[in-house]
Design an enzyme around this catalytic site. Structure first.
Site, PDB file in Angstrom:
ATOM      1  CD  GLU A   1      -2.326  -1.488   0.334  1.00 10.42           C
ATOM      2  OE1 GLU A   1      -3.057  -0.709  -0.551  1.00 10.42           O
ATOM      3  OE2 GLU A   1      -3.374  -2.579  -0.176  1.00 10.42           O
TER       4      GLU A   1
ATOM      5  CG  HIS B   1      -6.227  -6.863  -9.154  1.00 12.08           C
ATOM      6  ND1 HIS B   1      -7.149  -6.209  -8.985  1.00 12.08           N
ATOM      7  CD2 HIS B   1      -5.558  -5.884  -7.845  1.00 12.08           C
ATOM      8  CE1 HIS B   1      -7.118  -4.860  -8.209  1.00 12.08           C
ATOM      9  NE2 HIS B   1      -6.627  -4.488  -7.569  1.00 12.08           N
TER      10      HIS B   1
END
Length: 717
Positions: free
Chosen positions: A362, A447
């Site tokens: 993140e 993804h």
């Protein structure tokens, strides 16, 4: 997982926490050079960075003029990196009549003497926009966005959503657009948000991406083990404020909504300096995990690349744990410069999403947002995701935590059914991710398309073949059957970081990423280095481009850029000169600058291709090569790869691409030939056997709606 960037990572194993301390004072293959500290960049103090940004701001107007930008355009300095030799790389955002230009960013490269040496563009050259007065209202745009949303169901506009007027510069012709957010049911829950770009004149949807996309997983606990934390003392107690890492503060969000994690937030404070009990029965345990992970990620970037925090300004981003209810998600949000971690849901036993690789992933999305800001859709979105996987894995290696050894598995602690969320050594093993490049890379979930870059990075670092890393089996299987050794993870990471921060832009695609990493490898280790050669081998091993000549058997220094004057015909067996366009415009005559290596489109092979039409207005373009000797024997043919994309509908040929030989039309293609990827076309040239001919591609577009014709790998033989 960008802007609000999410890796919905559920975490495994129990955390046994010891006393926190208050803040006070793998093998690598042989290669030709050692890793340059900081990926070749100088360390900069906060004051030094501000001074460099101030200088870049003062140079902005003159720079815009030197680059040929229009009078309505302005450059806004975003970041500056300085090489060890004093060369500067200045990243600018662009505005047009005061509106932000999405896809208009660029990097200006200056030598130590200040001279501009090159420019990396997201959108080449000056912008031409019909006007900045929209035909649609913001309400109209919101309605179109609700209808056009792809990532959420039952899309609606809430008081948290907005519509902003922007210039959308991802196509050949920039358009005025609204960037609108909508809310609906999606993977992140009932209030998943999605961004929709809407043409401000027609209401057509230009692009969509999740504002807080995520990947779901299952797990059963927190797993970093007994760790030491940096905290701060004030008054009669302590807080989870990390003064050594930009004064990063971890807050208890107290189930504030993910759209505003600070709404009910409170600081973690207590009279003793021992935190958590290793289980979810203490609200401190998740905070300990987040604080440790963010500190290790900060240290990795600082000690490896001389980067001081997400924005390289020494400032820590606040982090919030216990966000929302039943939130199986974690994300970075650039709009609040903050990170949020949910407590999981019944799908993963309500385990907080606060693992080491989650924090690294993140926080790395924040670094991407502060640098290349790779758009979170298409191939650039896959590169965005892969960047966080790459550096999330590198943080694991850096932390050297005995309970979470470094490896190239993503989410190996998530207690997934197959033991991982993604694998960088063999992405396709999960049944969804792409290990090898294909023309559909820009259409699949980011993804899954991230697997291509993940696979490239693994092969660059570790090479091919089976090995055990971090106690887990790995097997670098190339797509082309090749076999080679890697250069080691540290050099591979240095190359990727330099490419990301110096050469990539918001619109970078896979072909352009290859060019960027080859240039970064040349910067760090030399144009004729083994490192650069292995980078090219690894890209070829994931079906992007071809490998450079082995420098061990060559004294020449290969270049990823077009050569202005090639010797002889660089295309053996091809009567055309430069049929793949890899030497730029050499051999061709063009009416417009159609031959390009722009990362706004994808070539069939290599880095260069011809981009014809795509204006959405009446235009004609030609691309020609003369004096072509058609073979006298056999059945000679013209072959080429063609990709057609269009805004037209139906089978009527409104926009055309004609192929002419000596002025006679031998083939015609149109908007009715639209295709998802490149399709090989063949034209019989038997009638011209043994003749010398002139070949021309003629594109013609009517006054309405755009059709783009992409040409590559043209051959006569």
């Amino acid at each position: 997982m960008n802007r609000k960037t999410a890796l919905a990572a559920a975490v495994a194993a129990a955390l046994t926490l010891g006393t926190a301390a208050m803040a006070t004072s793998q093998s690598v293959a042989q290669a030709s050079a050692t890793t340059q500290p900081g990926a070749g960049f100088q360390a900069m103090s906060t004051t030094g960075r501000l001074a460099a940004l101030d200088q870049a701001g003062k140079e902005a107007a003159a720079t815009a003029k030197a680059l040929g930008l229009g009078p309505d355009e302005r450059l806004v300095a975003k970041d500056v990196l300085v090489d060890n030799d004093g060369a500067r790389h200045v990243r600018y955002d662009r505005t047009y009549r005061g509106l932000p230009v999405v896809g208009g960013d660029l990097v200006v490269h200056r030598a130590a003497n200040g001279k501009i040496t090159a420019t990396s563009w997201a959108h080449d050259g000056a912008l031409k926009v019909a006007g900045v007065t929209p035909k649609l209202t913001a309400g109209d745009a919101s309605a179109s966005a609700e209808r056009g949303a792809k990532h959420v169901k039952q899309a609606r506009t809430t008081n948290l959503d907005s519509s902003q007027l922007v210039v959308w510069a991802f196509g050949k012709v920039p358009v005025l657009a609204y960037r609108t957010t909508v809310t609906g049911a999606g993977e992140a829950g009932a209030n998943t948000r999605e961004a929709v770009l809407v043409d401000a004149a027609s209401g057509a949807v230009l692009d969509t991406y999740e504002v807080n996309p995520e990947i779901s997983g299952t797990g059963n606990g927190v797993n970093v083990g007994q760790v030491t934390l940096e905290t701060s003392q004030g008054g009669s107690g302590y807080t989870l404020t990390d003064a050594l890492h930009g004064s990063t503060v971890v807050y208890d969000s107290y189930n504030s909504p993910q759209s505003n994690p600070a709404q009910n937030a409170r600081t973690f404070s207590k009279s003793t300096n021992s935190w958590g009990n290793g289980s979810t029965s203490s609200r401190e345990s998740a905070a300990v995990d987040a604080s440790y992970g963010l500190a290790k990620t900060w240290d990795f970037y600082k000690n490896t690349f001389n980067r001081s925090g997400i924005r390289n300004d020494g400032r820590g981003a606040p982090a919030y744990v216990h966000v929302d209810n039943q939130l199986l998600n974690a994300f970075y949000d650039d709009s609040c410069f903050c990170m949020s971690f949910g407590d999981g849901s019944s799908q993963n036993g309500n385990i907080p999403l606060t693992a080491l690789d989650v924090s690294g992933h993140e926080m790395s999305h924040g670094v991407t947002a502060a640098t290349a800001n790779l758009n979170y859709s298409g191939e650039s979105g896959g590169l965005n995701e892969a960047t966080s996987d790459i550096f999330g894995s590198m943080v694991e290696f850096y932390a050297n935590n005995s309970t979470d050894a470094g490896d190239y598995y993503i989410g190996e602690k998530l207690n997934m059914g197959n033991g991982y969320l993604r694998r960088m050594d063999n992405p396709a093993a999960d049944g969804n991710s792409l290990s090898c490049y294909s023309s559909r890379a820009g259409q699949v979930d980011v993804h899954y398309s991230s697997g291509i870059a993940n696979h490239f990075f693994y092969l660059t670092a570790e090479g091919t073949g089976a090995k055990t890393i971090g106690g887990l089996p790995h097997n670098g299987t190339p797509c082309n059957g090749d076999s080679f050794s890697g250069i080691g993870k540290d050099k591979a990471a240095a190359i990727w970081y330099r490419a990301l921060t110096t050469y990539m832009t918001s619109t970078t695609n896979y072909s352009s990423a290859r060019t960027a990493t080859l240039q970064a490898a040349a910067d760090l280790y030399g144009a004729n280095s083994q490192e650069r050669y292995i980078v090219s081998k690894a890209w070829a091993a994931v079906s992007i481009g071809t490998a450079l000549p082995d420098p061990g058997g060559s004294t020449s220094s290969p270049s990823p850029s077009p050569s202005g004057s090639p010797t002889g015909n660089p295309n053996p067996g091809n009567a055309l000169v430069n049929g793949g366009f890899e030497q730029g415009a050499t051999g061709w005559t063009q009416s417009a600058n159609d031959i390009t290596n722009s990362n706004q489109q994808t070539p069939h092979g290599g880095s260069w291709y011809a981009w014809m039409m795509g204006y959405g207005s009446a235009n004609t373009e030609t691309l020609a090569q003369n004096n072509i000797a058609v073979p006298a024997a056999g059945s000679p043919k013209l072959t080429f790869w063609l990709k057609v994309t269009t805004s037209e509908t139906g089978t009527t040929a409104y926009d055309t691409l004609k192929v002419t030989v000596n002025g006679a039309t031998v083939a015609t293609y149109s908007n009715a030939n639209a295709s998802a990827g490149y399709v090989q076309k063949t034209v019989d040239l038997s009638a011209y056997r043994g003749q010398t001919v002139n070949l021309q591609f003629v594109g013609q577009e009517d006054a309405y709606l755009a059709t783009t014709f992409l040409l590559d790998d043209v051959s006569v033989g």
